[in-house]
Design a protein around this motif. Structure first.
Motif, mmCIF file in Angstrom:
data_model
loop_
_atom_site.group_PDB
_atom_site.id
_atom_site.type_symbol
_atom_site.label_atom_id
_atom_site.label_comp_id
_atom_site.label_asym_id
_atom_site.label_seq_id
_atom_site.Cartn_x
_atom_site.Cartn_y
_atom_site.Cartn_z
ATOM 1 N N ALA A 74 0.882 -1.083 -0.078
ATOM 2 C CA ALA A 74 -0.017 -0.146 0.140
ATOM 3 C C ALA A 74 0.863 1.327 -0.146
ATOM 4 O O ALA A 74 2.055 1.257 0.475
ATOM 5 C CB ALA A 74 -0.921 0.039 1.199
ATOM 6 N N GLY A 75 0.394 2.310 -0.792
ATOM 7 C CA GLY A 75 1.080 3.560 -0.767
ATOM 8 C C GLY A 75 0.597 4.682 -1.576
ATOM 9 O O GLY A 75 -0.521 4.453 -2.107
ATOM 10 N N THR A 76 1.373 5.807 -1.617
ATOM 11 C CA THR A 76 0.898 6.821 -2.412
ATOM 12 C C THR A 76 1.597 6.874 -3.743
ATOM 13 O O THR A 76 2.415 5.909 -4.036
ATOM 14 C CB THR A 76 1.211 8.182 -1.761
ATOM 15 N N LYS A 77 1.525 7.897 -4.508
ATOM 16 C CA LYS A 77 2.140 7.808 -5.890
ATOM 17 C C LYS A 77 3.638 7.909 -5.496
ATOM 18 O O LYS A 77 4.654 7.722 -6.591
ATOM 19 C CB LYS A 77 1.863 9.027 -6.598
ATOM 20 N N THR A 78 4.015 8.471 -4.392
ATOM 21 C CA THR A 78 5.599 8.638 -4.384
ATOM 22 C C THR A 78 6.399 7.791 -3.425
ATOM 23 O O THR A 78 7.557 8.057 -3.099
ATOM 24 C CB THR A 78 5.802 10.123 -3.568
ATOM 25 N N GLY A 79 5.447 6.968 -2.484
ATOM 26 C CA GLY A 79 6.132 6.239 -1.352
ATOM 27 C C GLY A 79 5.189 4.988 -1.030
ATOM 28 O O GLY A 79 4.096 4.922 -1.261
ATOM 29 N N ILE A 80 5.997 3.854 -0.376
ATOM 30 C CA ILE A 80 4.994 2.863 0.136
ATOM 31 C C ILE A 80 4.874 3.258 1.793
ATOM 32 O O ILE A 80 5.703 3.849 2.469
ATOM 33 C CB ILE A 80 5.840 1.775 0.132
ATOM 34 N N THR A 81 3.387 2.854 2.055
ATOM 35 C CA THR A 81 3.136 3.024 3.544
ATOM 36 C C THR A 81 2.976 1.984 4.425
ATOM 37 O O THR A 81 3.316 2.020 5.435
ATOM 38 C CB THR A 81 1.710 3.938 3.571
#
Length: 282
Positions: A74-81
């Protein structure tokens, strides 16, 4: 505060956890929660035969059952959360992990751009009426006992009157929580009035609450007032206080002194002079 988002899954044929990630992002933005960036999630599967392997995304139940990996990212466009993995073989080569991260990143971007963001592009400006609201304020730690009151009577009355939950830390930080933001603000105002301390040199706009022959008492905050001596009402000589002010009148005053007994001395003419210098009038 922490937000717990519950996802109720009615049927499952794939990664319900990553579906919950996407759904939770949409729910938070729709509720007006100011998240930094939308988050999407996708699962990656693995079929391996010796040194040969194939990774694939959005695995279904049968692929999860017969496959050797369920790699959730799971993550955003810029990184993994968040990452979570179920693995059935003895381990993963660096090449497999690299490939899995690449295809899940591409899939997250596609989910965000083609499915989620067309529905809602950013958090709503205002929290939903049903979302819990919280206000943080800081007071002088020496004033905490006044806010709490004897046996907690003061703080309990504020909570009862507003319906808010109030937490006070020893540092003076106060957290006021309620679904109704206006109730939070009302509780904050009540606390501000309790801990109010007039500042010497500060201007205040208050109501005349009492008049005596030598001056007028002006309320600066509920229950907190100071006296304007008759000589400080006007620039010219004043015979009677009522010639200038009457009970109920609103007037600007300036705090000239707070004596060692806590009595507040005010000046109306100093306030007028300062406001005129700023180009302001009553």
């Amino acid at each position: 505060y922490a937000i717990r988002v519950v996802s109720e899954v009615l049927s499952s044929n794939g990664s319900t956890s990553q579906g919950s990630v996407c759904g939770s992002t949409l729910a938070l933005m729709d509720a007006g929660v100011p998240i930094k960036a939308p988050v999407a999630g996708i699962s990656c599967g693995l079929i391996q035969d010796g040194d040969n392997f194939t990774t694939f995304i959005d695995i279904q139940g049968v692929e999860d059952f017969h496959g050797e990996m369920d790699f959730k990212v799971a993550g955003t466009k810029t990184g993994i959360t968040a990452i979570q993995m179920d693995l059935k073989n003895d381990g993963l080569k660096h090449e497999i992990i690299k490939n899995a991260l690449e295809i899940t990143h591409e899939a997250r971007i596609q989910i965000l751009d083609e499915i989620m963001l067309p529905c809602i592009r950013e958090p709503r400006k205002e929290l939903a009426k049903t979302a819990p609201k919280m206000i943080k304020m800081t007071i002088n730690p020496d004033k905490i006992r006044e806010v709490i009151g004897s046996g907690g009577k003061v703080i309990q009355k504020i909570c009862a009157d507003t319906g808010c939950k109030i937490d006070i830390e020893d540092s003076g930080n106060i957290y006021i929580a309620c679904e109704d933001i206006e109730a939070c603000r009302a509780a904050r105002t009540t606390i501000e009035n309790i801990v109010f301390e007039p500042v010497v040199g500060q201007l205040y706009y208050g109501k005349v609450v009492r008049i005596i022959p030598i001056g007028a008492f002006v309320e600066l905050a509920p229950g907190k007032d100071g006296m304007v001596h008759i000589k400080d009402l006007e620039f010219k000589r004043t015979e009677k206080v009522e010639d200038v002010l009457n009970i109920g009148d609103m007037t600007w005053v300036k705090v000239s002194e707070v004596d060692d007994r806590g009595r507040v001395n005010l000046s109306r003419k100093d306030a007028i002079k300062e406001r005129e210098a700023m180009g302001l009038k009553d």
